[in-house]
Motif scaffolding. Structure first.
Motif, PDB file in Angstrom:
ATOM      1  N   ASP A   1      40.468  83.788  22.029  1.00 34.72           N
ATOM      2  CA  ASP A   1      39.078  83.327  21.965  1.00 34.72           C
ATOM      3  C   ASP A   1      38.693  82.602  23.243  1.00 34.72           C
ATOM      4  O   ASP A   1      37.598  82.790  23.773  1.00 34.72           O
ATOM      5  N   ARG A   2      39.593  81.785  23.741  1.00 32.08           N
ATOM      6  CA  ARG A   2      39.341  81.059  24.982  1.00 32.08           C
ATOM      7  C   ARG A   2      39.222  82.035  26.157  1.00 32.08           C
ATOM      8  O   ARG A   2      38.346  81.889  27.015  1.00 32.08           O
ATOM      9  N   THR A   3      40.088  83.034  26.172  1.00 35.93           N
ATOM     10  CA  THR A   3      40.035  84.036  27.230  1.00 35.93           C
ATOM     11  C   THR A   3      38.751  84.851  27.141  1.00 35.93           C
ATOM     12  O   THR A   3      38.126  85.150  28.161  1.00 35.93           O
ATOM     13  N   ALA A   4      38.329  85.190  25.921  1.00 36.75           N
ATOM     14  CA  ALA A   4      37.094  85.953  25.750  1.00 36.75           C
ATOM     15  C   ALA A   4      35.891  85.159  26.249  1.00 36.75           C
ATOM     16  O   ALA A   4      34.993  85.723  26.890  1.00 36.75           O
ATOM     17  N   ARG A   5      35.869  83.858  25.973  1.00 38.83           N
ATOM     18  CA  ARG A   5      34.771  83.028  26.476  1.00 38.83           C
ATOM     19  C   ARG A   5      34.800  82.956  27.999  1.00 38.83           C
ATOM     20  O   ARG A   5      33.752  82.995  28.655  1.00 38.83           O
ATOM     21  N   ALA A   6      35.994  82.862  28.582  1.00 34.47           N
ATOM     22  CA  ALA A   6      36.113  82.814  30.037  1.00 34.47           C
ATOM     23  C   ALA A   6      35.656  84.126  30.664  1.00 34.47           C
ATOM     24  O   ALA A   6      34.988  84.125  31.698  1.00 34.47           O
ATOM     25  N   VAL A   7      36.001  85.254  30.026  1.00 31.54           N
ATOM     26  CA  VAL A   7      35.557  86.555  30.521  1.00 31.54           C
ATOM     27  C   VAL A   7      34.035  86.646  30.471  1.00 31.54           C
ATOM     28  O   VAL A   7      33.394  87.106  31.419  1.00 31.54           O
ATOM     29  N   GLN A   8      33.463  86.181  29.381  1.00 34.53           N
ATOM     30  CA  GLN A   8      32.012  86.235  29.231  1.00 34.53           C
ATOM     31  C   GLN A   8      31.313  85.361  30.276  1.00 34.53           C
ATOM     32  O   GLN A   8      30.345  85.783  30.907  1.00 34.53           O
ATOM     33  N   ARG A   9      31.815  84.162  30.479  1.00 31.42           N
ATOM     34  CA  ARG A   9      31.201  83.264  31.463  1.00 31.42           C
ATOM     35  C   ARG A   9      31.348  83.790  32.886  1.00 31.42           C
ATOM     36  O   ARG A   9      30.432  83.685  33.700  1.00 31.42           O
ATOM     37  N   THR A  10      32.518  84.358  33.191  1.00 26.98           N
ATOM     38  CA  THR A  10      32.723  84.911  34.523  1.00 26.98           C
ATOM     39  C   THR A  10      31.844  86.139  34.743  1.00 26.98           C
ATOM     40  O   THR A  10      31.327  86.352  35.842  1.00 26.98           O
ATOM     41  N   GLY A  11      31.646  86.937  33.698  1.00 29.89           N
ATOM     42  CA  GLY A  11      30.734  88.075  33.799  1.00 29.89           C
ATOM     43  C   GLY A  11      29.308  87.635  34.057  1.00 29.89           C
ATOM     44  O   GLY A  11      28.581  88.258  34.848  1.00 29.89           O
ATOM     45  N   ARG A  12      28.904  86.565  33.401  1.00 36.64           N
ATOM     46  CA  ARG A  12      27.562  86.025  33.651  1.00 36.64           C
ATOM     47  C   ARG A  12      27.438  85.505  35.078  1.00 36.64           C
ATOM     48  O   ARG A  12      26.411  85.708  35.740  1.00 36.64           O
ATOM     49  N   LEU A  13      28.473  84.814  35.565  1.00 38.06           N
ATOM     50  CA  LEU A  13      28.470  84.336  36.949  1.00 38.06           C
ATOM     51  C   LEU A  13      28.360  85.501  37.914  1.00 38.06           C
ATOM     52  O   LEU A  13      27.622  85.428  38.905  1.00 38.06           O
ATOM     53  N   LEU A  14      29.070  86.583  37.625  1.00 36.10           N
ATOM     54  CA  LEU A  14      29.005  87.765  38.472  1.00 36.10           C
ATOM     55  C   LEU A  14      27.596  88.343  38.505  1.00 36.10           C
ATOM     56  O   LEU A  14      27.058  88.653  39.582  1.00 36.10           O
ATOM     57  N   CYS A  15      26.981  88.469  37.345  1.00 32.77           N
ATOM     58  CA  CYS A  15      25.609  89.006  37.294  1.00 32.77           C
ATOM     59  C   CYS A  15      24.622  88.104  38.027  1.00 32.77           C
ATOM     60  O   CYS A  15      23.771  88.589  38.784  1.00 32.77           O
ATOM     61  N   TRP A  16      24.737  86.806  37.824  1.00 31.90           N
ATOM     62  CA  TRP A  16      23.806  85.881  38.481  1.00 31.90           C
ATOM     63  C   TRP A  16      24.043  85.827  39.981  1.00 31.90           C
ATOM     64  O   TRP A  16      23.096  85.681  40.764  1.00 31.90           O
ATOM     65  N   SER A  17      25.285  85.933  40.410  1.00 32.02           N
ATOM     66  CA  SER A  17      25.533  85.923  41.856  1.00 32.02           C
ATOM     67  C   SER A  17      24.987  87.193  42.508  1.00 32.02           C
ATOM     68  O   SER A  17      24.451  87.146  43.616  1.00 32.02           O
TER      69      SER A  17
END
Length: 106
Positions: A22-38
Motif C-alpha cells: 500500500d505504501r509503495t502504491a501510494r509512492a508510485v501514484q505520487r511519483t506519477g503525478r510529479l512526473l505529469c506535473w513536471s
C-alpha cells in the motif's frame, strides 16, 4: 453490549506485506503525478520561452528546471513501479487461490 476488542496480531503471513505494498502504491501514484506535473510545467515553460522571450535574470535558471526533474521522476517512477509489481506477484503455491484473482491483478 459489545466490548471493544483489543487489537491482536494476525497470523496471516501476508498481512505485513500488504502495508508495504500500500505504501509503495501510494509512492508510485505520487511519483506519477510529479512526473505529469513536471512535464506540464516543462511544456508551459518552453511555450513561454518561445512565445514571450522573457528578459528577466532569473528566467534562464528557472525554465529548464522541470526538464531536469522529468528524467529523475521517470526513473523513480519506473523503479517504484517495478518494486510494486514484484511485491504483488502470485505466491508459489497457487492451490489455495482461485486462478482468476491473479489474472486480473494489476
Amino acid at each position: 453490549m459489545s466490548v471493544p476488542a483489543r487489537r491482536r496480531a494476525c497470523p496471516h503471513p501476508t498481512r505485513g506485506r500488504r502495508a508495504d505494498t500500500d505504501r509503495t502504491a501510494r509512492a508510485v501514484q505520487r511519483t506519477g503525478r510529479l512526473l505529469c506535473w513536471s512535464l506540464a510545467a516543462s511544456m508551459a515553460g518552453a511555450a513561454t520561452e518561445a512565445l514571450l522571450h522573457p528578459e528577466t535574470g532569473w528566467w534562464p535558471l528557472l525554465w529548464p528546471l522541470p526538464w531536469y526533474l522529468t528524467p529523475a521522476a521517470t526513473l523513480t517512477w519506473g523503479l517504484l513501479r517495478l518494486r510494486e509489481k514484484t511485491a504483488r506477484r502470485p505466491p508459489d503455491d497457487h492451490n489455495d487461490l482461485p486462478t482468476g484473482e491473479w489474472e486480473q491483478a494489476a
